[in-house]
Design an enzyme around this catalytic site. Structure first.
Site, mmCIF file in Angstrom:
data_model
loop_
_atom_site.group_PDB
_atom_site.id
_atom_site.type_symbol
_atom_site.label_atom_id
_atom_site.label_comp_id
_atom_site.label_asym_id
_atom_site.label_seq_id
_atom_site.Cartn_x
_atom_site.Cartn_y
_atom_site.Cartn_z
ATOM 1 N N THR A 26 0.897 -1.195 0.175
ATOM 2 C CA THR A 26 0.159 0.089 0.017
ATOM 3 C C THR A 26 1.027 1.350 -0.043
ATOM 4 O OG1 THR A 26 -0.331 -0.383 2.274
ATOM 5 C CG2 THR A 26 -2.097 -1.110 1.070
ATOM 6 N N SER A 27 2.196 1.306 -0.016
ATOM 7 C CA SER A 27 2.756 2.318 0.075
ATOM 8 C C SER A 27 4.283 2.018 -0.433
ATOM 9 C CB SER A 27 3.052 2.984 1.361
ATOM 10 O OG SER A 27 3.560 2.132 2.290
ATOM 11 N N ILE A 46 7.826 1.110 -2.154
ATOM 12 C CA ILE A 46 8.408 0.184 -3.001
ATOM 13 C C ILE A 46 7.325 -0.923 -3.491
ATOM 14 C CG2 ILE A 46 10.106 -1.635 -3.495
ATOM 15 C CD1 ILE A 46 11.924 -0.299 -1.514
ATOM 16 N N ARG A 105 -1.544 -4.297 6.118
ATOM 17 C CA ARG A 105 -2.306 -4.005 7.406
ATOM 18 C C ARG A 105 -3.735 -3.418 7.142
ATOM 19 N NH1 ARG A 105 1.534 -1.519 11.641
ATOM 20 N NH2 ARG A 105 1.902 -0.240 10.048
ATOM 21 N N ASP A 164 -1.987 -8.533 9.251
ATOM 22 C CA ASP A 164 -0.859 -7.828 9.921
ATOM 23 C C ASP A 164 0.208 -9.092 10.067
ATOM 24 O OD1 ASP A 164 1.132 -6.603 11.429
ATOM 25 O OD2 ASP A 164 -0.421 -6.336 13.162
ATOM 26 N N ASN A 205 7.992 -8.217 0.483
ATOM 27 C CA ASN A 205 8.217 -6.808 0.362
ATOM 28 C C ASN A 205 8.021 -6.294 1.919
ATOM 29 O OD1 ASN A 205 8.820 -3.993 -0.797
ATOM 30 N ND2 ASN A 205 6.556 -3.764 -0.046
ATOM 31 N N TYR A 209 17.389 -4.944 12.719
ATOM 32 C CA TYR A 209 17.102 -4.559 11.631
ATOM 33 C C TYR A 209 17.961 -5.123 10.644
ATOM 34 C CZ TYR A 209 15.672 -2.656 7.091
ATOM 35 O OH TYR A 209 15.534 -2.454 5.752
ATOM 36 N N LYS A 240 17.753 -8.362 8.025
ATOM 37 C CA LYS A 240 17.985 -8.416 6.238
ATOM 38 C C LYS A 240 19.126 -9.146 6.136
ATOM 39 C CE LYS A 240 14.543 -5.969 5.333
ATOM 40 N NZ LYS A 240 13.206 -6.438 4.660
ATOM 41 N N THR A 259 10.772 6.356 1.610
ATOM 42 C CA THR A 259 9.224 5.626 1.648
ATOM 43 C C THR A 259 8.863 6.084 3.070
ATOM 44 O OG1 THR A 259 10.296 3.670 2.751
ATOM 45 C CG2 THR A 259 9.818 3.734 0.299
#
Length: 269
Positions: free
Chosen positions: A13-14, A16, A36, A62, A89, A154, A158, A189
């Site tokens: 929804t936003s 990338i 979500r 979610d 994503n 984080y 990744k 983003t």
């Protein structure tokens, strides 16, 4: 991806994910969008249907919650959807000293960035292997290639996505299933919306002026899906930085990362 495919895209929804959805819809693919916000999903789906005449289904979910990957798989199975392409994503990061992070927020981040990715790849990868056809694209980050102080969990999440994707690519390549990993650098983003802008202002590594346009990152992801390949780092500067990291002692790399990523101190007086 010359033929029309059914593509499951998370975090749609936003940023990338939204830009990928637009590119894929323009190519005529059928989209199953997961995120979500039910309201935001419907807005995006309506946009794609009107602008691209796209076939779009939505699943509000979610993925930072336990069992959510199983629920998403059940959603597609109940509708007898054959998912030809899975794009993991969805994700978020926390810029903070690790010992200061809210434990529940940390758990949700790792659930989304690590567990959901592994579980969705397992569920849909098994179906692709059985059919001997399919594609998976996991979105990692340039943070995956070195230690990232103040972004520690984080970056490590990744790193998992990167190594996991490359290993999975080798496991599935003999069954007609391709697995790719997209590694963008800082991208403009909503990822940064949860960070006080004063902490990343000026010359900070994450400053807005230094971020990549999400449309460019999305285009690189779609290109990786269409032409194949294991891992794609987005941007020449990022590619050169990662090459330099491999030739530099890890202690030095960690020290440089600390200097670049450390949030600015705020005046609390």
């Amino acid at each position: 991806m010359n033929q029309i495919k059914t593509i499951l895209l998370t975090g749609a929804t936003s940023g990338i994910g939204l830009e990928m959805a637009r590119l894929l819809a323009a190519r005529g693919h059928r989209l199953v969008l997961a995120s979500r916000s039910a309201d935001r999903l419907e807005i995006v789906a309506d946009e794609l249907r009107c602008a691209k005449a796209a076939d779009v289904l939505v699943c509000p979910i979610d993925l930072s919650s336990p069992q959510s990957a199983e629920q998403l798989f059940a959603f597609s199975e109940a509708r007898q959807l054959q998912i030809d392409v899975l794009i993991n994503n969805a994700g978020f990061g926390i810029l903070e000293e690790h010992v200061a992070i809210n434990p529940e927020r940390l758990r949700r981040m790792l659930q989304l960035n690590v567990i959901a990715v592994a579980e969705l790849c397992q569920r849909y990868g098994a179906e692709m292997k059985r059919r001997r056809q399919g594609s998976i694209l996991n979105v990692a980050s340039t943070a995956a290639f070195q230690p990232t102080p103040y972004f520690a969990a984080y970056g490590a999440s990744k790193s998992f996505v990167l190594c996991f994707s490359e290993a999975l690519a080798k496991e599935l390549e003999d069954y007609g299933v391709s697995v790719g990993c997209l590694a963008p650098g800082p991208t403009d983003t909503a990822f940064f919306d949860g960070i006080d802008p004063r902490r990343i202002a000026g010359g900070h590594f994450f400053r807005k002026a230094g971020r990549t346009d999400p449309r460019d990152v999305a285009a690189a992801g779609v290109e990786l899906l269409e032409h194949g390949g294991m891992t794609k780092v987005v941007g020449l500067t990022n590619q050169l930085a990662i090459l330099g990291n491999r030739l530099t002692p890890r202690g030095v790399v960690a020290a440089v990362s600390k200097r670049l990523i450390k949030p600015k101190a705020l005046d609390t007086a």
